[in-house]
Design a protein around this motif. Sequence first.
Motif, mmCIF file in Angstrom:
data_model
loop_
_atom_site.group_PDB
_atom_site.id
_atom_site.type_symbol
_atom_site.label_atom_id
_atom_site.label_comp_id
_atom_site.label_asym_id
_atom_site.label_seq_id
_atom_site.Cartn_x
_atom_site.Cartn_y
_atom_site.Cartn_z
ATOM 1 N N HIS A 194 0.856 -1.187 0.000
ATOM 2 C CA HIS A 194 0.000 0.000 0.000
ATOM 3 C C HIS A 194 0.890 1.234 0.000
ATOM 4 O O HIS A 194 1.983 1.198 0.561
ATOM 5 C CB HIS A 194 -0.866 0.058 1.272
ATOM 6 C CG HIS A 194 -1.704 -1.142 1.491
ATOM 7 N ND1 HIS A 194 -1.996 -1.608 2.745
ATOM 8 C CD2 HIS A 194 -2.316 -1.989 0.632
ATOM 9 C CE1 HIS A 194 -2.754 -2.673 2.652
ATOM 10 N NE2 HIS A 194 -2.964 -2.932 1.379
ATOM 11 N N HIS A 252 1.581 4.501 1.703
ATOM 12 C CA HIS A 252 1.291 5.091 3.011
ATOM 13 C C HIS A 252 1.701 6.564 3.016
ATOM 14 O O HIS A 252 2.795 6.907 2.563
ATOM 15 C CB HIS A 252 2.073 4.329 4.091
ATOM 16 C CG HIS A 252 1.991 4.943 5.449
ATOM 17 N ND1 HIS A 252 0.881 4.834 6.246
ATOM 18 C CD2 HIS A 252 2.891 5.674 6.148
ATOM 19 C CE1 HIS A 252 1.101 5.465 7.381
ATOM 20 N NE2 HIS A 252 2.312 5.988 7.341
ATOM 21 N N GLY A 305 -0.853 12.010 7.535
ATOM 22 C CA GLY A 305 -2.151 11.470 7.149
ATOM 23 C C GLY A 305 -2.962 12.382 6.245
ATOM 24 O O GLY A 305 -2.906 13.603 6.373
ATOM 25 N N TYR A 351 4.293 0.087 2.034
ATOM 26 C CA TYR A 351 4.265 -0.851 3.158
ATOM 27 C C TYR A 351 3.346 -2.009 2.781
ATOM 28 O O TYR A 351 2.276 -1.799 2.202
ATOM 29 C CB TYR A 351 3.737 -0.185 4.432
ATOM 30 C CG TYR A 351 4.746 0.722 5.087
ATOM 31 C CD1 TYR A 351 5.675 0.205 5.991
ATOM 32 C CD2 TYR A 351 4.779 2.080 4.812
ATOM 33 C CE1 TYR A 351 6.614 1.029 6.592
ATOM 34 C CE2 TYR A 351 5.719 2.902 5.406
ATOM 35 C CZ TYR A 351 6.627 2.367 6.298
ATOM 36 O OH TYR A 351 7.565 3.172 6.889
ATOM 37 N N HIS A 403 1.884 -2.086 7.167
ATOM 38 C CA HIS A 403 1.139 -0.831 7.067
ATOM 39 C C HIS A 403 0.386 -0.510 8.360
ATOM 40 O O HIS A 403 0.512 0.600 8.886
ATOM 41 C CB HIS A 403 0.204 -0.854 5.858
ATOM 42 C CG HIS A 403 -0.348 0.496 5.515
ATOM 43 N ND1 HIS A 403 -1.306 0.660 4.559
ATOM 44 C CD2 HIS A 403 -0.082 1.737 5.983
ATOM 45 C CE1 HIS A 403 -1.615 1.946 4.468
ATOM 46 N NE2 HIS A 403 -0.881 2.615 5.323
ATOM 47 N N PRO A 404 -0.368 -1.455 8.948
ATOM 48 C CA PRO A 404 -1.069 -1.116 10.196
ATOM 49 C C PRO A 404 -0.115 -0.835 11.363
ATOM 50 O O PRO A 404 -0.468 -0.118 12.292
ATOM 51 C CB PRO A 404 -1.910 -2.355 10.509
ATOM 52 C CG PRO A 404 -1.830 -3.243 9.335
ATOM 53 C CD PRO A 404 -0.722 -2.775 8.451
ATOM 54 N N GLU A 415 0.721 2.860 10.840
ATOM 55 C CA GLU A 415 -0.441 3.756 10.685
ATOM 56 C C GLU A 415 -0.652 4.509 11.990
ATOM 57 O O GLU A 415 -0.735 3.907 13.057
ATOM 58 C CB GLU A 415 -1.683 2.947 10.317
ATOM 59 C CG GLU A 415 -2.875 3.781 9.919
ATOM 60 C CD GLU A 415 -2.662 4.562 8.627
ATOM 61 O OE1 GLU A 415 -3.259 5.644 8.521
ATOM 62 O OE2 GLU A 415 -1.925 4.107 7.740
ATOM 63 N N ARG A 458 -2.147 6.419 15.188
ATOM 64 C CA ARG A 458 -3.330 6.296 16.040
ATOM 65 C C ARG A 458 -3.468 7.577 16.851
ATOM 66 O O ARG A 458 -2.495 8.272 17.099
ATOM 67 C CB ARG A 458 -3.183 5.116 17.015
ATOM 68 C CG ARG A 458 -3.037 3.768 16.350
ATOM 69 C CD ARG A 458 -4.408 3.257 15.914
ATOM 70 N NE ARG A 458 -4.325 1.869 15.527
ATOM 71 C CZ ARG A 458 -4.338 1.448 14.270
ATOM 72 N NH1 ARG A 458 -4.393 2.303 13.302
ATOM 73 N NH2 ARG A 458 -4.280 0.174 13.993
ATOM 74 N N ARG A 488 3.783 2.326 19.466
ATOM 75 C CA ARG A 488 3.636 2.324 18.007
ATOM 76 C C ARG A 488 4.961 2.560 17.300
ATOM 77 O O ARG A 488 5.794 3.332 17.749
ATOM 78 C CB ARG A 488 2.681 3.434 17.550
ATOM 79 C CG ARG A 488 1.293 3.393 18.093
ATOM 80 C CD ARG A 488 0.419 2.365 17.529
ATOM 81 N NE ARG A 488 0.347 2.401 16.076
ATOM 82 C CZ ARG A 488 -0.132 1.409 15.362
ATOM 83 N NH1 ARG A 488 -0.586 0.331 15.931
ATOM 84 N NH2 ARG A 488 -0.182 1.490 14.066
#
Length: 166
Positions: free
Chosen positions: A89, A91, A95, A110, A115-116, A119, A121, A128
């Motif tokens: 994906h 990224h 954002g 990623y 990717h998650p 990502e 938060r 993270r």
Amino acid sequence: MLVLLYYDHLRALAEQHGLLASGEDIAPGDLRRLLVEADVLPVVLGGPSEVLDLGRGNRYADALQRVALALRDGGCVFPGCDMPPGWCHAHHTRGWRDGGGTNLGELALYCRHHHPIVEPRRGDPPWRWRHQMGADGVPEVVPPRHVDPTRTPRRHQRFRNPRLRQ
């Protein structure tokens, strides 16, 4: 409409049409924003067709951007991952909801697994991993404190040895 122009040419056109005072320095993104107000979404190019700015015309990377990302990143940029570009994906470093652009300088590949992990938060929890672009434009990941107390950015090994990318 999508128009491809080199930054110097675009700037000269903007000066000729009175959008800029002659010789005024302006960043590619600022020039693009001026033109967006006139309903023109330019892809701003520098030197040898180097993409400088693609703006916020679309949230997702288009086919040409995906090709450029595949060439630059060579696959998932998470250190140690060997997933090819087609399984990744695009990224955003910043954002989309937070005003990030869909520009090559703000995107990295990623895989579905990593990717998650990068990502963002809400509140950026300390556990993270975080994605960023190095000062030289190379994608990096910053590990959480429990993995590396110094949070030293890490790069995929293919960026350390260009021959691995061939």
